[in-house]
Design an enzyme around this catalytic site. Structure first.
Site, PDB file in Angstrom:
ATOM      1  N   HIS A  35       0.778  -1.404   0.105  1.00 54.57           N
ATOM      2  CA  HIS A  35       0.073   0.078  -0.030  1.00 54.57           C
ATOM      3  C   HIS A  35       0.818   1.129   0.059  1.00 54.57           C
ATOM      4  CE1 HIS A  35      -3.474   2.635   0.854  1.00 54.57           C
ATOM      5  NE2 HIS A  35      -2.400   3.256   1.807  1.00 54.57           N
ATOM      6  N   ASP A  49     -15.444   1.595   6.754  1.00 53.94           N
ATOM      7  CA  ASP A  49     -14.163   2.450   6.680  1.00 53.94           C
ATOM      8  C   ASP A  49     -14.931   3.627   5.513  1.00 53.94           C
ATOM      9  OD1 ASP A  49     -11.724   3.294   6.060  1.00 53.94           O
ATOM     10  OD2 ASP A  49     -11.780   2.849   3.990  1.00 53.94           O
ATOM     11  N   ARG A 101     -15.471  11.843   8.040  1.00 52.24           N
ATOM     12  CA  ARG A 101     -14.307  12.601   8.299  1.00 52.24           C
ATOM     13  C   ARG A 101     -14.132  13.559   7.352  1.00 52.24           C
ATOM     14  NH1 ARG A 101     -10.076   7.824   7.891  1.00 52.24           N
ATOM     15  NH2 ARG A 101      -8.728   9.724   7.917  1.00 52.24           N
ATOM     16  N   SER A 158      -7.944   3.074   9.087  1.00 52.57           N
ATOM     17  CA  SER A 158      -8.371   3.225   7.503  1.00 52.57           C
ATOM     18  C   SER A 158      -7.661   2.226   6.633  1.00 52.57           C
ATOM     19  CB  SER A 158      -8.775   4.322   7.061  1.00 52.57           C
ATOM     20  OG  SER A 158      -9.383   4.448   5.629  1.00 52.57           O
ATOM     21  N   LYS A 214      -8.383  -2.374   5.436  1.00 54.06           N
ATOM     22  CA  LYS A 214      -8.617  -2.569   4.052  1.00 54.06           C
ATOM     23  C   LYS A 214      -7.431  -3.721   3.675  1.00 54.06           C
ATOM     24  CE  LYS A 214      -8.890   1.664   2.788  1.00 54.06           C
ATOM     25  NZ  LYS A 214      -9.172   2.976   1.946  1.00 54.06           N
TER      26      LYS A 214
END
Length: 433
Positions: free
Chosen positions: A80, A159, A166, A181, A185
């Site tokens: 990621h 999420d 948010r 968050s 995932k």
């Protein structure tokens, strides 16, 4: 819920049961968004303990389906990036890692704001599909060891709801909320090994190495607490990665790297990230061996061969590997010319990303269409000497008025000086605990 808000407002630590209560209640619409918004603001100011952050991540994962990859052979890896400008590392890294026999079953996102999305880049390849069925996704992973698709709606639904709140309550830039968050995932997607590329600099969400390290340690802590092998590489985003910014332009540059050519900075960061994955997967004993192994897979053409299999398996004929002119191209080219001599000492990378977004390479809000052929190709980078009249960048556009707006932003985003400034390293460090 009132008691939970009050407890967090006053700096108390929430229990696992309290966090599960409000996450489940929000997803099931039994707790109103105004109360969750109040709690998020309390979290913004009071923070979360490492244990609270783990509890929040667990509750978010449990809010929906999980991807079960345990029946697949070998190590399953994921990567990621926290987002940057010109960040096309997944296009190189995924086939590179898969060519070593490590499974890359990856769920990626679309670009929003000044950062580009992996799905948008891949979908600029003619015929490429990211909306595979679960059966096609798992089938590709079994057959060739790699598949990249969009996140399913049933994966971590908490999420999506929390992020949307948010976004409108000024609580996006809360480090524990970001960490939960991202990791919810990644962990729900079923990988054994996770490597995080945490960007810092003018083109990243985290502006300083210290901020990036704080986020990296929090995400690594979450993963390790939940039994996964996780490492975070902190990398420099003070200028675009590579020379190209824009979907098809970045695919073209990634292919050049897979061919053993292309910009050195993309190759370097991909070798480092791959080396960390190989280390966590037990294929090597140290990062140096991992980088060497990754370099050999690139130089022997094995990663390029895997990329061809990958794009063919997801709907393309693979022709872009041999002829990048098959990729979409913009109608117009406009040069950005330097008006003075000097070394490039600074690039406002977030502004550069915004210029690409104005051209149509990104989206200001979810649902906006992306133009795959537009973008910017730089001819110079930080530390380079520039003569007056030299071309700094080429703007690829389909609309002249958008090109003018982008050009004005770019002209104010590149700074020159008579004295050369020593730039920071591409890799600041790696966090493993």
């Amino acid at each position: 819920m009132y008691d939970i808000i009050l407890k967090k407002r006053n700096g108390g630590a929430l229990t696992r049961q309290e966090i599960q209560f409000w996450v489940n209640g929000f997803v099931q619409d039994t707790i109103p968004d105004y109360q969750v918004a109040a709690l998020l603001m309390a979290v913004f100011f009071q923070g979360l303990t490492p244990q609270e952050t783990v509890y929040l991540t667990e509750a978010m994962i449990d809010s929906g389906e999980k991807l079960d990859l345990t029946h697949l052979p070998g190590t399953k890896a994921d990567k990621h990036s926290t987002g940057g400008v010109g960040d096309k590392t997944t296009l190189v890294l995924a086939p590179l890692v898969a060519s070593a026999g490590i499974t890359m079953a990856k769920m990626s996102g679309r670009g929003l704001g000044h950062t580009g999305g992996t799905l948008d880049k891949l979908e600029s390849i003619p015929g490429f599909h990211t909306d595979l069925s679960p059966e096609q996704f798992i089938g590709n992973v079994k057959n060739i060891g790699i598949s990249v698709v969009g996140q399913t709606s049933n994966l971590v639904p908490a999420d999506k709801k929390i992020y949307a709140l948010r976004d409108v309550s000024a609580t996006v830039d809360s480090v524990p909320l970001i960490a939960a968050s991202v990791m919810s995932k990644k962990l729900a997607a079923g990988a054994d090994v996770i490597v995080l590329d945490v960007k810092c600099g003018s083109g990243a969400f985290m502006k300083t190495p210290a901020q990036a390290e704080h986020l990296a340690r929090m995400m690594v802590n979450i993963g390790r607490n939940m039994g996964k092998k996780v490492a975070a590489v902190i990398s420099n985003m003070e200028q675009p990665l590579g020379y190209a910014v824009g979907n098809a332009l970045e695919v073209k540059e990634a292919i050049h790297v897979l061919q053993g050519k292309g910009p050195k900075d993309i190759r370097e960061i991909c070798l480092y990230l791959a080396g960390e994955i190989f280390l966590l997967a037990g294929k090597v004993d140290n990062i140096h061996q991992g980088k060497t192994m990754a370099g050999e897979l690139l130089d022997q053409g094995l990663a390029l061969r895997k990329f061809r299999e990958f794009v063919q398996a997801q709907g393309s004929n693979g022709g872009v590997v041999d002829d990048d002119k098959l990729l979409p191209e913009a109608k117009y080219r406009f040069s950005l010319v330097s008006e003075q001599d000097g070394f490039i000492t600074k690039m406002e990378t977030e502004a550069i990303g915004r210029a690409a977004m104005i051209l149509g390479a990104g989206r200001e809000k979810m649902g906006d269409l992306v133009d795959p052929g537009v973008g910017i190709v730089f001819y110079k980078k930080m530390g380079d000497w520039v003569n007056k009249g030299d071309t700094l960048a080429m703007i690829h556009a389909n609309e002249e008025d958008k090109a003018d707006k982008a050009k004005n932003i770019l002209a104010q985003s590149i700074f020159l000086d008579k004295e050369q400034k020593q730039g920071d390293a591409l890799i600041y460090g790696v966090i493993t605990s």
